[in-house]
Design an enzyme around this catalytic site. Structure first.
Site, short mmCIF file in Angstrom:
data_model
loop_
_atom_site.label_atom_id
_atom_site.label_comp_id
_atom_site.label_asym_id
_atom_site.label_seq_id
_atom_site.Cartn_x
_atom_site.Cartn_y
_atom_site.Cartn_z
N HIS A 17 0.83 -1.21 0.00
CA HIS A 17 0.00 0.00 0.00
C HIS A 17 0.87 1.26 0.00
O HIS A 17 0.56 2.24 -0.70
CB HIS A 17 -0.90 0.03 1.24
CG HIS A 17 -1.89 -1.10 1.31
ND1 HIS A 17 -2.13 -1.79 2.48
CD2 HIS A 17 -2.68 -1.65 0.37
CE1 HIS A 17 -3.05 -2.71 2.24
NE2 HIS A 17 -3.40 -2.65 0.98
N LYS A 41 -17.36 -5.94 7.40
CA LYS A 41 -16.06 -6.49 7.77
C LYS A 41 -15.82 -6.30 9.26
O LYS A 41 -16.42 -5.44 9.90
CB LYS A 41 -14.95 -5.82 6.96
CG LYS A 41 -15.01 -6.10 5.47
CD LYS A 41 -13.81 -5.50 4.76
CE LYS A 41 -13.83 -5.81 3.27
NZ LYS A 41 -12.65 -5.27 2.56
N ARG A 93 -1.87 -6.67 -8.98
CA ARG A 93 -0.84 -7.69 -8.77
C ARG A 93 -0.99 -8.88 -9.70
O ARG A 93 -0.01 -9.52 -10.06
CB ARG A 93 -0.89 -8.18 -7.31
CG ARG A 93 -0.57 -7.09 -6.29
CD ARG A 93 -1.01 -7.51 -4.91
NE ARG A 93 -2.47 -7.70 -4.85
CZ ARG A 93 -3.13 -8.10 -3.78
NH1 ARG A 93 -2.48 -8.37 -2.68
NH2 ARG A 93 -4.44 -8.24 -3.81
N SER A 131 -3.10 -7.11 2.98
CA SER A 131 -3.48 -7.15 4.39
C SER A 131 -3.81 -8.56 4.82
O SER A 131 -3.43 -8.99 5.92
CB SER A 131 -4.68 -6.22 4.63
OG SER A 131 -4.33 -4.88 4.38
#
Length: 382
Positions: A17, A41, A93, A131
């Protein structure tokens, strides 16, 4: 470009990040991190805590053009437009990332009339860092050393404190304790993890990392050897306090670090029975240990020395930390003293007297010898 946004839950923020934020800084005068508060979440850190961690992480890098905004009850892309950011930046990614992010960006623009998206690809060493990846590292022995490589310092510090806090609350059974007992234990947790003890800036080895590693070792020892709950409790109590008081040199006649730590434990009045852990703390003092018998002495001493038998990367971190801890010594004097100490420990390991607990001896003895011999060779060559 005047302003660009970056969004996410960021629980925790990772070095991946941080790379994306820095890419945004190269494109715009100002970067706004839009921190999503998603009620679906269950993050480890609250939105306010995450905001503080992100701000501290950026400040640590000297980035003074990064702002953090918590987004509640709105779409991030729409919030970005409201804050003057015409574009959001996202790291890609994998091809799966692209397919997902492309769908989101189409929704942001076509449905929400929100900010457009710029995609960037992180370098290979950060390609797998997320994360969820970082969260999955927690638990086994050495997890903290691995995590440290993938998150900025403030995020690591916050995560470690949270982990230690959970261990502390379990030790003192917060679920069953009354308010007075909890407040008392809270005050001692703050003291032990604060600037006057393991959290001190001058603590390069006997610090929070040392606490986490040792408590992880105790957890593994307990899982593999099945001691009594009382024995586990005593070892944990002693380990929390055994290096709480630490000075390189004490005045003549002053108690040793271990004796001072034992006295600190006795003065804490945290437990129902204080003497067993106090005796165990004293048993880690090499000036006293030979004369102190304790059924758990071999365990605590082995926990304290387990760092010697870790893999090469962790051991090198440990060796560097020890040098920093003794930065007051000139190089020649440090090499002499450190070589002498390592030689003594190495001879004990070769005689199978370094790790007197069988569980730790099987885990670490041979590797400890290899590590110490390599460090002595390196010191001799400097």
């Amino acid at each position: 470009m005047k302003k660009i946004g970056f969004s996410g839950t960021l629980d925790p923020i990772t070095n991946g990040h941080m790379w994306v934020i820095n890419e945004a800084r190269s494109m715009a005068d100002e970067v706004v991190v839009f921190l999503s508060e998603n009620s679906a979440k269950k993050p480890k850190f609250t939105a306010e805590e995450r905001k503080s961690i992100i701000a501290l992480s950026c400040a640590e890098q000297g980035w003074n053009n990064v702002q953090v905004v918590i987004v509640r009850g709105d779409y991030t892309a729409r919030a970005a437009r409201k804050h003057g950011a015409e574009y959001l930046i996202r790291g890609i990614r994998t091809t799966a990332d692209f397919d997902y992010e492309n769908l989101i960006q189409q929704t942001n623009v076509d449905v929400l009339q929100g900010a457009k998206t710029i995609f960037v690809m992180p370098p290979r060493d950060l390609g797998s860092v997320s994360s969820s990846f970082v969260k999955a590292l927690e638990g086994p022995i050495g997890w903290n050393w691995i995590m440290k490589k993938f998150v900025p310092g403030p995020a690591y510090h916050a995560w470690v404190l949270g982990w230690l806090r959970n261990e502390w609350e379990l030790l003192w059974d917060y679920a069953q304790a009354d308010e007075s007992a909890i407040n008392h234990a809270d005050a001692w947790f703050a003291r032990l993890t604060g600037a006057t003890a393991y959290g001190g800036t001058a603590r390069h080895y006997h610090n929070l990392d040392h606490l986490v590693h040792g408590l992880s070792e105790i957890r593994a020892w307990a899982a593999n050897t099945k001691p009594s709950a009382l024995d586990i409790e005593i070892v944990k109590q002693a380990f929390w306090f055994h290096d709480a008081e630490y000075e390189h040199a004490r005045d003549a006649g002053a108690p040793s670090n271990e004796e001072a730590s034992a006295q600190l434990w006795l003065g804490s009045h945290l437990g129902q029975e204080m003497d067993p852990a106090a005796a165990l703390i004293r048993a880690t003092d090499h000036f006293q240990e030979a004369s102190i018998e304790h059924p758990l002495k071999a365990v605590l001493l082995s926990v304290d020395l387990a760092i010697l038998g870790q893999d090469d990367e962790v051991y090198q971190n440990y060796a560097r930390a020890i040098r920093q801890e003794y930065a007051h010594l000139p190089d020649d004097e440090y090499r002499r003293q450190r070589t002498g100490a390592l030689g003594h420990l190495c001879r004990k390991a070769e005689a199978h007297k370094l790790f007197c607990d069988p569980y730790f001896a099987a885990q670490y003895n041979d590797r400890a010898i290899d590590n110490m011999e390599r460090e002595m060779a390196r010191l001799a060559g400097e």
